[in-house]
Design an enzyme around this catalytic site. Sequence first.
Site, PDB file in Angstrom:
ATOM      1  N   GLY A 246       0.792  -1.222   0.000  1.00  0.00           N
ATOM      2  CA  GLY A 246       0.000   0.000   0.000  1.00  0.00           C
ATOM      3  C   GLY A 246       0.825   1.272   0.000  1.00  0.00           C
ATOM      4  O   GLY A 246       0.275   2.374   0.113  1.00  0.00           O
ATOM      5  N   GLU A 280       5.033  -6.119   1.411  1.00  0.00           N
ATOM      6  CA  GLU A 280       4.384  -6.540   0.171  1.00  0.00           C
ATOM      7  C   GLU A 280       4.155  -5.356  -0.774  1.00  0.00           C
ATOM      8  O   GLU A 280       3.026  -5.077  -1.165  1.00  0.00           O
ATOM      9  CB  GLU A 280       3.036  -7.212   0.477  1.00  0.00           C
ATOM     10  CG  GLU A 280       3.118  -8.411   1.389  1.00  0.00           C
ATOM     11  CD  GLU A 280       1.753  -8.973   1.790  1.00  0.00           C
ATOM     12  OE1 GLU A 280       0.713  -8.374   1.417  1.00  0.00           O
ATOM     13  OE2 GLU A 280       1.732 -10.003   2.485  1.00  0.00           O
ATOM     14  N   ARG A 319      -7.979   2.420 -14.172  1.00  0.00           N
ATOM     15  CA  ARG A 319      -7.883   3.224 -12.952  1.00  0.00           C
ATOM     16  C   ARG A 319      -8.645   4.554 -13.001  1.00  0.00           C
ATOM     17  O   ARG A 319      -9.319   4.892 -12.038  1.00  0.00           O
ATOM     18  CB  ARG A 319      -6.416   3.483 -12.568  1.00  0.00           C
ATOM     19  CG  ARG A 319      -5.579   2.211 -12.379  1.00  0.00           C
ATOM     20  CD  ARG A 319      -4.254   2.462 -11.692  1.00  0.00           C
ATOM     21  NE  ARG A 319      -4.460   2.807 -10.300  1.00  0.00           N
ATOM     22  CZ  ARG A 319      -4.460   4.015  -9.818  1.00  0.00           C
ATOM     23  NH1 ARG A 319      -4.191   5.035 -10.602  1.00  0.00           N
ATOM     24  NH2 ARG A 319      -4.707   4.234  -8.557  1.00  0.00           N
ATOM     25  N   CYS A 350     -17.611   1.617 -25.768  1.00  0.00           N
ATOM     26  CA  CYS A 350     -18.976   2.150 -25.732  1.00  0.00           C
ATOM     27  C   CYS A 350     -19.478   2.285 -24.308  1.00  0.00           C
ATOM     28  O   CYS A 350     -20.350   1.528 -23.853  1.00  0.00           O
ATOM     29  CB  CYS A 350     -19.894   1.271 -26.564  1.00  0.00           C
ATOM     30  SG  CYS A 350     -19.407   1.296 -28.286  1.00  0.00           S
TER      31      CYS A 350
HETATM   32  N1  LLP Z   1      -0.787  -6.801   0.003  1.00  0.00           N
HETATM   33  C1  LLP Z   1      -2.112  -6.998  -0.008  1.00  0.00           C
HETATM   34  C2  LLP Z   1      -2.698  -7.941   0.941  1.00  0.00           C
HETATM   35  C3  LLP Z   1      -2.916  -6.284  -0.911  1.00  0.00           C
HETATM   36  O1  LLP Z   1      -4.223  -6.469  -0.904  1.00  0.00           O
HETATM   37  C4  LLP Z   1      -2.321  -5.377  -1.821  1.00  0.00           C
HETATM   38  C5  LLP Z   1      -3.116  -4.637  -2.789  1.00  0.00           C
HETATM   39  C6  LLP Z   1      -0.919  -5.219  -1.788  1.00  0.00           C
HETATM   40  C7  LLP Z   1      -0.184  -5.949  -0.847  1.00  0.00           C
HETATM   41  C8  LLP Z   1      -0.189  -4.299  -2.702  1.00  0.00           C
HETATM   42  O2  LLP Z   1      -0.634  -2.987  -2.585  1.00  0.00           O
HETATM   43  P1  LLP Z   1       0.208  -1.807  -3.279  1.00  0.00           P
HETATM   44  O3  LLP Z   1       1.543  -1.763  -2.615  1.00  0.00           O
HETATM   45  O4  LLP Z   1       0.314  -2.113  -4.709  1.00  0.00           O
HETATM   46  O5  LLP Z   1      -0.627  -0.595  -3.033  1.00  0.00           O
HETATM   47  N2  LLP Z   1      -6.230  -1.593  -8.216  1.00  0.00           N
HETATM   48  C9  LLP Z   1      -6.031  -0.576  -7.198  1.00  0.00           C
HETATM   49  C10 LLP Z   1      -5.188  -1.061  -6.058  1.00  0.00           C
HETATM   50  C11 LLP Z   1      -5.732  -2.310  -5.404  1.00  0.00           C
HETATM   51  C12 LLP Z   1      -4.830  -2.827  -4.343  1.00  0.00           C
HETATM   52  C13 LLP Z   1      -5.242  -4.185  -3.893  1.00  0.00           C
HETATM   53  N3  LLP Z   1      -4.401  -4.772  -2.893  1.00  0.00           N
HETATM   54  C14 LLP Z   1      -5.429   0.657  -7.869  1.00  0.00           C
HETATM   55  O6  LLP Z   1      -5.238   0.629  -9.065  1.00  0.00           O
HETATM   56  O7  LLP Z   1      -5.188   1.650  -7.212  1.00  0.00           O
END
Ligand code: LLP
Length: 420
Positions: A246, A280, A319, A350
Amino acid sequence: MGAGVLTRTFPRVDGVVRCGTTSAEEVAREFGTPLYVYDLDRVRERARAFTEAFVGVDHLLAYSVKANGNLSVLRALAEVGCGADVTSGGELYRARLAGIPAERIVFAGVGKTRAEIEQALGEGILAFNVESRGELDRIAEVADAHGARARFGVRVNPDVLASTPHRYTATGHAATKFGVPWSDVRALYHRALERPSLDAVGIDVHIGSQIVGVDPYERAVDRVLELGAELREDGVALEYVDIGGGFGISYDDRPGLDIDDLARRVVLRVRDADLRLLLEPGRALVGDAGVLLVRVQYVKESEGKTFVVVDGGMSELLRPSHYGGFHEIEPAGPSEGRPIRPVDVVGPICETGDFLALDRALPVPSPGDLLVVRTAGAYGFSMASNYNGRPRPAEVVVDGTEVRLARRRERHEDLTRGEA
Ligand code: LLP
C-alpha cells in the site's frame, strides 16, 4: 528543477519523451499502440531503495504480483532477491515460472480454493496469509489429506483507517471483507496449536493502498506487535510480521510515501520484537516504471467540449474510470505553439465512463499524435480486459539500452481461444 525531475523515468529530452535510448515514438512505431512500456532499471532501483531503507532488520520484499505480473518484470525482481505476494493459483504459477523461489512466496486473499491450497502446499510456499476461520480449517484439512504441513500467518484487521484516495482501496478498518477481526485472532491461533499440520509462523496486516502517510503504518505495526508478544506468551512460535503493502507513490505533484521515514519508524520495533519483517509492495516497485502509449485517432468538438479520442481506454487502463485515478498525460513529441485547452481524453469503448482524463489542460493534439500516459506500471495491464472485443495490448521492456517485446499484442484468435 528538482533531482526527482532530472532522474525521472521516460524523461523528455530535446522535446521528445524517451524510452531508454530511443524515443517513445520509435517504440510505438515498432510495437504498435496501445502499448505498455516498463523500465526494468527503474524497477530494480525501487527494489534496491526498499532493501537499503530496511537494511537494519532481516526482511523480505514479497512483491505484490497483482500490481504487474509480467514475467519480465517478475524475473527482474527475482534477480534482485524479491519474493512474491500472490492472490491466486494463477499468480503463484506466474511467480514460480519467473523464478521466484517458493520459500519467498506468501499467498493472500479471502477466497482460496482447495485446488489453490493444494498447489501452494505442493510448491512449499513460505506461508498462507489466512483471512478467516473457515479458510484455516480448510488449509488444515488439505494439509492433513496430503500429509503436509502448512505454514501460515493470520491477517488481522487492525481497525486502522488509513486515508486512501478511494474507498475501494481502504482495507484496514473493521467494515471490509479483509482480515480477521481483532477480537477473534487469538482464538484462531489457539485453534491452530491443536492441529499438528498447521504451523503458525507469522502475523500479517495490510491497511490499504496508495497510502502516503507513515502514521497509519506505525499504528498498525504497534498493534500487531503487541498482539504478537501475547501470542508468543501463548506458545505461538512467531517468525515474522508482515506489514502488507500500500506504499503510496506520486501520480501528480504530491509526493508519495517516504520509504526511509517508514523504515525509521518500523525497523527498530520489529528488530526489538525479534521478528523477521515481510513487506508486500506492489505499486511502489512498478508504478512509475511504466507508461501507456496511446495514439490519437480523432479530435472531436461537441457542444463546446473537446474530446481527444485515443486508441486505449478503460479496457487498457481502468484506474481513471474505476477509482477516479489520476495519470499525467502529455504529448510524446514537441507541442510548442499548440493551444492549451481543457480536453477529455477518451477511449473507443462504448461506455460514457471510458476515459483516461477529464477536463485536462493539454496542448490540443492532432490525429496521429502519440500521447504518454504516465505512472501506469501498476494496476494497468494487470486490470486490462477484452471488453468490447479488444485484444489486450503488447508489453515492452526497456532494459538498459535494449528495448524488447515482453508480451505480444493479443490477436483476434486469442479472443475466441477456448470457446466451443
Ligand atoms: N498486500 C495486499 C494484501 C494487498 O491487498 C495489496 C493490494 C498489496 C499488498 C499491494 O498494494 P500496493 O503496494 O500495490 O498498493 N487496483 C487498485 C489497487 C488495489 C490494491 C489491492 N491490494 C489501484 O489501481 O489503485
